[in-house]
Structures are given as structure tokens and as C-alpha cells.
Design a protein around this motif. Structure first.
Motif, PDB file in Angstrom:
ATOM      1  N   ASN A 170       1.047  -1.216  -0.021  1.00 29.00           N
ATOM      2  CA  ASN A 170      -0.057  -0.074   0.043  1.00 29.00           C
ATOM      3  C   ASN A 170       0.777   1.172  -0.039  1.00 29.00           C
ATOM      4  O   ASN A 170       1.783   1.326   0.801  1.00 29.00           O
ATOM      5  CB  ASN A 170      -0.789   0.106   1.286  1.00 29.00           C
ATOM      6  N   ALA A 171       0.652   1.999  -0.811  1.00 30.37           N
ATOM      7  CA  ALA A 171       1.710   3.363  -1.306  1.00 30.37           C
ATOM      8  C   ALA A 171       1.017   4.625  -1.177  1.00 30.37           C
ATOM      9  O   ALA A 171      -0.230   4.691  -1.983  1.00 30.37           O
ATOM     10  CB  ALA A 171       2.480   3.200  -2.249  1.00 30.37           C
ATOM     11  N   PRO A 172       1.265   5.460  -0.457  1.00 27.84           N
ATOM     12  CA  PRO A 172       0.401   7.009  -0.888  1.00 27.84           C
ATOM     13  C   PRO A 172       0.822   7.761  -1.887  1.00 27.84           C
ATOM     14  O   PRO A 172       1.779   7.465  -2.427  1.00 27.84           O
ATOM     15  CB  PRO A 172       1.034   7.683   0.437  1.00 27.84           C
ATOM     16  N   VAL A 173      -0.242   8.472  -2.483  1.00 31.83           N
ATOM     17  CA  VAL A 173       0.081   9.380  -3.701  1.00 31.83           C
ATOM     18  C   VAL A 173       0.522  10.487  -3.235  1.00 31.83           C
ATOM     19  O   VAL A 173       0.780  11.328  -4.054  1.00 31.83           O
ATOM     20  CB  VAL A 173      -1.431   9.091  -4.743  1.00 31.83           C
ATOM     21  N   ASP A 174       0.411  11.149  -2.155  1.00 25.69           N
ATOM     22  CA  ASP A 174       0.510  12.531  -1.510  1.00 25.69           C
ATOM     23  C   ASP A 174       1.952  12.751  -0.736  1.00 25.69           C
ATOM     24  O   ASP A 174       1.874  13.856  -0.389  1.00 25.69           O
ATOM     25  CB  ASP A 174      -0.712  12.689  -0.885  1.00 25.69           C
ATOM     26  N   ALA A 175       2.385  11.789  -0.501  1.00 26.52           N
ATOM     27  CA  ALA A 175       3.531  11.888   0.417  1.00 26.52           C
ATOM     28  C   ALA A 175       4.828  11.931  -0.528  1.00 26.52           C
ATOM     29  O   ALA A 175       5.188  10.919  -1.072  1.00 26.52           O
ATOM     30  CB  ALA A 175       3.663  10.841   1.466  1.00 26.52           C
ATOM     31  N   SER A 176       5.342  12.842  -0.504  1.00 26.08           N
ATOM     32  CA  SER A 176       6.650  13.008  -1.341  1.00 26.08           C
ATOM     33  C   SER A 176       7.876  11.989  -1.323  1.00 26.08           C
ATOM     34  O   SER A 176       8.485  11.570  -2.232  1.00 26.08           O
ATOM     35  CB  SER A 176       7.175  14.460  -1.249  1.00 26.08           C
ATOM     36  N   SER A 177       8.212  11.775  -0.034  1.00 25.09           N
ATOM     37  CA  SER A 177       9.293  10.922   0.307  1.00 25.09           C
ATOM     38  C   SER A 177       8.910   9.909   1.477  1.00 25.09           C
ATOM     39  O   SER A 177       9.522   9.932   2.741  1.00 25.09           O
ATOM     40  CB  SER A 177      10.595  11.553   0.422  1.00 25.09           C
ATOM     41  N   PRO A 178       8.002   8.798   0.994  1.00 22.48           N
ATOM     42  CA  PRO A 178       7.440   8.120   2.220  1.00 22.48           C
ATOM     43  C   PRO A 178       8.375   6.899   2.678  1.00 22.48           C
ATOM     44  O   PRO A 178       9.011   6.360   1.835  1.00 22.48           O
ATOM     45  CB  PRO A 178       6.110   7.551   1.774  1.00 22.48           C
ATOM     46  N   PRO A 179       8.307   6.763   4.058  1.00 17.96           N
ATOM     47  CA  PRO A 179       9.399   5.483   4.269  1.00 17.96           C
ATOM     48  C   PRO A 179       8.642   4.398   3.750  1.00 17.96           C
ATOM     49  O   PRO A 179       7.432   4.098   3.863  1.00 17.96           O
ATOM     50  CB  PRO A 179       9.255   5.625   5.934  1.00 17.96           C
ATOM     51  N   VAL A 180       9.319   3.377   3.871  1.00 21.17           N
ATOM     52  CA  VAL A 180       8.929   1.955   3.358  1.00 21.17           C
ATOM     53  C   VAL A 180       9.189   0.983   4.564  1.00 21.17           C
ATOM     54  O   VAL A 180      10.234   1.050   5.034  1.00 21.17           O
ATOM     55  CB  VAL A 180       9.767   1.342   2.154  1.00 21.17           C
ATOM     56  N   ILE A 181       8.026   0.640   4.827  1.00 18.74           N
ATOM     57  CA  ILE A 181       7.955  -0.340   6.345  1.00 18.74           C
ATOM     58  C   ILE A 181       7.373  -1.716   5.928  1.00 18.74           C
ATOM     59  O   ILE A 181       6.632  -1.792   5.259  1.00 18.74           O
ATOM     60  CB  ILE A 181       6.940   0.375   7.220  1.00 18.74           C
ATOM     61  N   LEU A 182       8.260  -2.635   6.709  1.00 15.56           N
ATOM     62  CA  LEU A 182       7.813  -4.011   6.664  1.00 15.56           C
ATOM     63  C   LEU A 182       6.746  -4.154   7.488  1.00 15.56           C
ATOM     64  O   LEU A 182       6.796  -3.754   8.569  1.00 15.56           O
ATOM     65  CB  LEU A 182       8.974  -5.028   6.916  1.00 15.56           C
ATOM     66  N   THR A 183       5.529  -4.755   7.230  1.00 12.45           N
ATOM     67  CA  THR A 183       4.299  -4.888   7.936  1.00 12.45           C
ATOM     68  C   THR A 183       3.667  -6.296   7.851  1.00 12.45           C
ATOM     69  O   THR A 183       4.040  -6.792   7.084  1.00 12.45           O
ATOM     70  CB  THR A 183       3.423  -3.861   7.670  1.00 12.45           C
ATOM     71  N   GLU A 184       2.595  -6.292   8.666  1.00 14.98           N
ATOM     72  CA  GLU A 184       1.840  -7.463   8.579  1.00 14.98           C
ATOM     73  C   GLU A 184       0.401  -6.838   8.736  1.00 14.98           C
ATOM     74  O   GLU A 184       0.134  -6.131   9.251  1.00 14.98           O
ATOM     75  CB  GLU A 184       1.895  -8.561   9.575  1.00 14.98           C
ATOM     76  N   PRO A 185      -0.566  -7.600   8.268  1.00 15.94           N
ATOM     77  CA  PRO A 185      -2.019  -7.062   8.033  1.00 15.94           C
ATOM     78  C   PRO A 185      -2.543  -7.034   9.424  1.00 15.94           C
ATOM     79  O   PRO A 185      -2.049  -7.981  10.221  1.00 15.94           O
ATOM     80  CB  PRO A 185      -2.671  -8.158   7.149  1.00 15.94           C
ATOM     81  N   HIS A 186      -3.255  -5.963   9.808  1.00 17.81           N
ATOM     82  CA  HIS A 186      -3.812  -5.881  11.103  1.00 17.81           C
ATOM     83  C   HIS A 186      -4.912  -6.773  11.170  1.00 17.81           C
ATOM     84  O   HIS A 186      -5.724  -6.883  10.159  1.00 17.81           O
ATOM     85  CB  HIS A 186      -4.075  -4.187  11.182  1.00 17.81           C
ATOM     86  N   HIS A 187      -5.074  -7.374  12.394  1.00 18.67           N
ATOM     87  CA  HIS A 187      -6.023  -8.332  12.397  1.00 18.67           C
ATOM     88  C   HIS A 187      -7.374  -7.929  13.348  1.00 18.67           C
ATOM     89  O   HIS A 187      -7.182  -7.562  14.324  1.00 18.67           O
ATOM     90  CB  HIS A 187      -5.268  -9.680  13.434  1.00 18.67           C
ATOM     91  N   ASP A 188      -8.215  -7.679  12.351  1.00 14.54           N
ATOM     92  CA  ASP A 188      -9.333  -7.076  12.688  1.00 14.54           C
ATOM     93  C   ASP A 188     -10.645  -7.455  12.023  1.00 14.54           C
ATOM     94  O   ASP A 188     -10.360  -8.053  10.883  1.00 14.54           O
ATOM     95  CB  ASP A 188      -9.409  -5.423  13.231  1.00 14.54           C
ATOM     96  N   TYR A 189     -11.799  -7.699  12.739  1.00 22.52           N
ATOM     97  CA  TYR A 189     -13.087  -8.061  11.779  1.00 22.52           C
ATOM     98  C   TYR A 189     -14.067  -7.823  12.803  1.00 22.52           C
ATOM     99  O   TYR A 189     -14.159  -8.091  14.019  1.00 22.52           O
ATOM    100  CB  TYR A 189     -12.966  -9.481  11.435  1.00 22.52           C
ATOM    101  N   GLU A 190     -15.142  -7.062  12.443  1.00 21.90           N
ATOM    102  CA  GLU A 190     -16.583  -6.819  13.044  1.00 21.90           C
ATOM    103  C   GLU A 190     -17.600  -6.507  11.972  1.00 21.90           C
ATOM    104  O   GLU A 190     -17.386  -6.318  10.940  1.00 21.90           O
ATOM    105  CB  GLU A 190     -16.445  -5.730  14.035  1.00 21.90           C
ATOM    106  N   GLN A 191     -18.795  -7.456  12.342  1.00 19.97           N
ATOM    107  CA  GLN A 191     -19.898  -7.462  11.508  1.00 19.97           C
ATOM    108  C   GLN A 191     -21.143  -7.032  12.383  1.00 19.97           C
ATOM    109  O   GLN A 191     -21.188  -7.383  13.468  1.00 19.97           O
ATOM    110  CB  GLN A 191     -20.124  -8.800  10.951  1.00 19.97           C
ATOM    111  N   GLU A 192     -21.966  -6.210  11.919  1.00 21.32           N
ATOM    112  CA  GLU A 192     -23.009  -5.965  12.484  1.00 21.32           C
ATOM    113  C   GLU A 192     -24.408  -6.209  11.669  1.00 21.32           C
ATOM    114  O   GLU A 192     -24.350  -6.433  10.467  1.00 21.32           O
ATOM    115  CB  GLU A 192     -23.281  -4.187  12.582  1.00 21.32           C
ATOM    116  N   VAL A 193     -25.054  -6.828  12.243  1.00 21.96           N
ATOM    117  CA  VAL A 193     -26.305  -7.622  11.444  1.00 21.96           C
ATOM    118  C   VAL A 193     -27.687  -6.816  12.223  1.00 21.96           C
ATOM    119  O   VAL A 193     -28.049  -6.962  13.330  1.00 21.96           O
ATOM    120  CB  VAL A 193     -26.662  -9.131  11.818  1.00 21.96           C
ATOM    121  N   GLU A 194     -28.592  -6.213  11.316  1.00 17.15           N
ATOM    122  CA  GLU A 194     -29.621  -5.587  11.742  1.00 17.15           C
ATOM    123  C   GLU A 194     -31.061  -5.526  10.717  1.00 17.15           C
ATOM    124  O   GLU A 194     -30.614  -5.829   9.608  1.00 17.15           O
ATOM    125  CB  GLU A 194     -29.344  -3.978  12.049  1.00 17.15           C
TER     126      GLU A 194
END
Length: 283
Positions: A170-194
Motif C-alpha cells: 500500500n503506497a500513498p500518492v500524496d507523500a513526497s518521500s514516504p518511508p517504506v515499512i515491513l508490515t503485517e496485516p492488522h488483525h481485525d473484523y467486526e460485523q453488524e447484523v440488523e
């Protein structure tokens, strides 16, 4: 014919989307690029596959009436080219968080490639405050495209794909010199049923029988909603919700997030399950 790698390029926004055009131009400086992309928008389809698809010639390669995963399957098994890598993108909007990544068509193309034995990179663009690039024609995809080219080149030459099936970037289009970071996907999930009122939902008014009811399934994990799930705006309050090293924290910090993924579906070593299996009687 260049001396660089053979690259299969696809996306999920459709072959006419500006992101894939910019990425194709960038990748031609690296190797030979063949495009096989959906003939229309296929966002959010994950790794969905079709039984049949219509393929038509395109100046860049082929347009296909199917999903990104269909495009990869056709490219890797329907063409005679022996591709070195599959690149998917540039997607309009980020693909961050494990649940979002799991249903992304952009990432789904990379997963299909990995299952078929070809390394892949999925590249998505975001704006650090606008988030999604809408309308995409008003944004410049050049920086994410350049980042994708450099990552593909370095990953292929350095042996990254000996251990990694897919890079989700995932890369920003508006940051002129963005740092490059090794990451892992954030673990999250929530579902609403109504309950949902059929009058308020197109196509359902007057179509329900007495024993049917309409419910709304609201995915609160999809970025862009207001509240806990969204990594934006880039405030200290939001920043603290996502740990350092997660892809969403990188987005809050306007950085380039690089998450290595595997599709091996490795089986965990479970002593408890082994005990259960041993006690199951089949009569």
C-alpha cells in the motif's frame, strides 16, 4: 524483446482504469508486460473464479469478462508465455487489514498466482487524508507504480520469493518521500447484523413473502467508515489504535506498507486436535 522478466499485469478496477495504465508504463521499463485484466470493475471479489469467460484482444494484451483471479488463471495457463511474476494494480484505494486483504480482488489475483506457482505483488494506492482516490482520474498513480517496479525488481533479484508467495503493498500518492515499512496485516473484523426495511433497499420492495425478512449485513471493518475501524484521520487517537508494524499503522503514518504473505495454508500443530481425532469412532 527485453532481457528483463516476463510480467503478467492485471487489476480489479478494470482494464480502462488509470491505475493499471500508469503501472503498465512503469513496468515496461523493467521487462516485457502482458496485460490480462477484467473488462469492467471487479472490486471486492476476492479470489472468486468463473467457469467460463469471454476473452477479447486488447492493445495491451487481453480483456476478460471475469474476475482478477480468472485473468491470472488465463494468463498463466492459457498463454504460451512463461511469466516470472504477476503484478496486480495499481488499485484505487488501500487494501489493509487481514479481513480486507482476504476479500480484495487486487490481492486475490496475487493469491491465485501464488497457488499456480508464480510469485506476485499487489499494489494499492491511497491518499493520507482523502483515503480512497475518487474520482481516480484526479489522482496521480505514478509514485505507487514506481514503488511497485522497484520492489518487483529487487524481490526477483534478491530471492525474496524463495520464502514469500505474495507481497501486498500500500503506497500513498500524496507523500513526497514516504518511508517504506515491513508490515503485517492488522488483525481485525467486526460485523453488524440488523433488520432492514425493504422500502429502503432497491430491488426488495414488494418481493418478500410473509415468512421472509430482510437483514442488513454491515461490515464495520471496511476502511472508510467513521469510528474505530478506520485508520484515518491521521490523529494521535487513531494512531494508537494500530500497533507499530501493522499495515494500518503504516497508512496512518503515510508510509509505504509492504506485507509478505503466504498461501500455503500450513496446518498448525495441535495436540488437542490429535487427541480428538484418536477418540472419534466411526460406526
Amino acid at each position: 524483446m527485453s532481457e528483463g522478466p516476463e510480467i503478467l499485469l492485471t487489476n480489479d478496477d478494470g482494464i480502462d482504469a488509470p491505475g493499471i495504465a500508469t503501472l503498465r508504463t512503469e513496468l515496461t521499463a523493467l521487462g516485457d508486460v502482458t496485460v490480462v485484466a477484467p473488462d469492467g470493475n471487479q472490486s471486492g471479489v476476492g479470489r472468486t473464479r468463473s467457469h467460463t469467460a469471454v476473452i477479447r484482444d486488447h492493445p495491451w494484451g487481453y480483456a476478460l469478462s471475469g474476475t482478477p483471479a480468472d485473468c491470472v488463471a488465463y494468463g498463466l495457463r492459457g498463454l504460451e508465455t512463461d511469466f516470472d511474476v504477476v503484478v496486480s494494480g495499481v488499485n484505487n484505494g488501500p487494501n489493509a487489514g487481514n479481513y480486507v486483504v482476504g476479500r480484495s480482488g487486487t490481492v486475490g489475483a496475487g493469491i491465485e498466482a501464488a497457488f499456480l506457482g508464480t510469485p506476485a505483488l499487489a499494489i494499492s494506492a491511497y491518499h493520507s487524508t482523502d483515503f480512497f482516490l475518487s474520482p481516480p482520474e484526479e489522482y496521480d498513480f505514478a509514485r505507487p507504480a514506481r514503488i511497485a517496479r522497484r520492489l518487483v525488481a529487487r524481490a526477483l533479484e534478491s530471492g525474496v520469493y524463495d520464502d514469500v508467495d505474495l507481497l501486498n503493498v500500500n503506497a500513498p500518492v500524496d507523500a513526497s518521500s514516504p518511508p517504506v515499512i515491513l508490515t503485517e496485516p492488522h488483525h481485525d473484523y467486526e460485523q453488524e447484523v440488523e433488520p432492514a426495511d425493504p422500502v429502503d433497499v432497491d430491488g426488495h420492495e414488494g418481493q418478500l413473502t410473509e415468512d421472509e425478512r430482510l437483514v442488513r449485513l454491515h461490515d464495520r471493518t471496511w476502511p472508510g467508515v467513521v469510528g474505530w475501524e478506520s485508520p484515518f484521520p491521521p490523529t494521535d487517537e487513531h494512531r494508537q489504535r494500530y500497533p507499530v508494524g501493522s499495515d494500518r499503522r503504516a497508512l496512518v503514518d503515510a508510509a509505504v506498507s509492504v506485507s509478505p504473505l503466504a498461501v500455503s495454508h500450513a496446518s498448525p500443530d495441535s495436540a488437542a486436535l490429535a487427541d480428538v481425532v484418536e477418540t472419534i469412532d466411526v460406526e
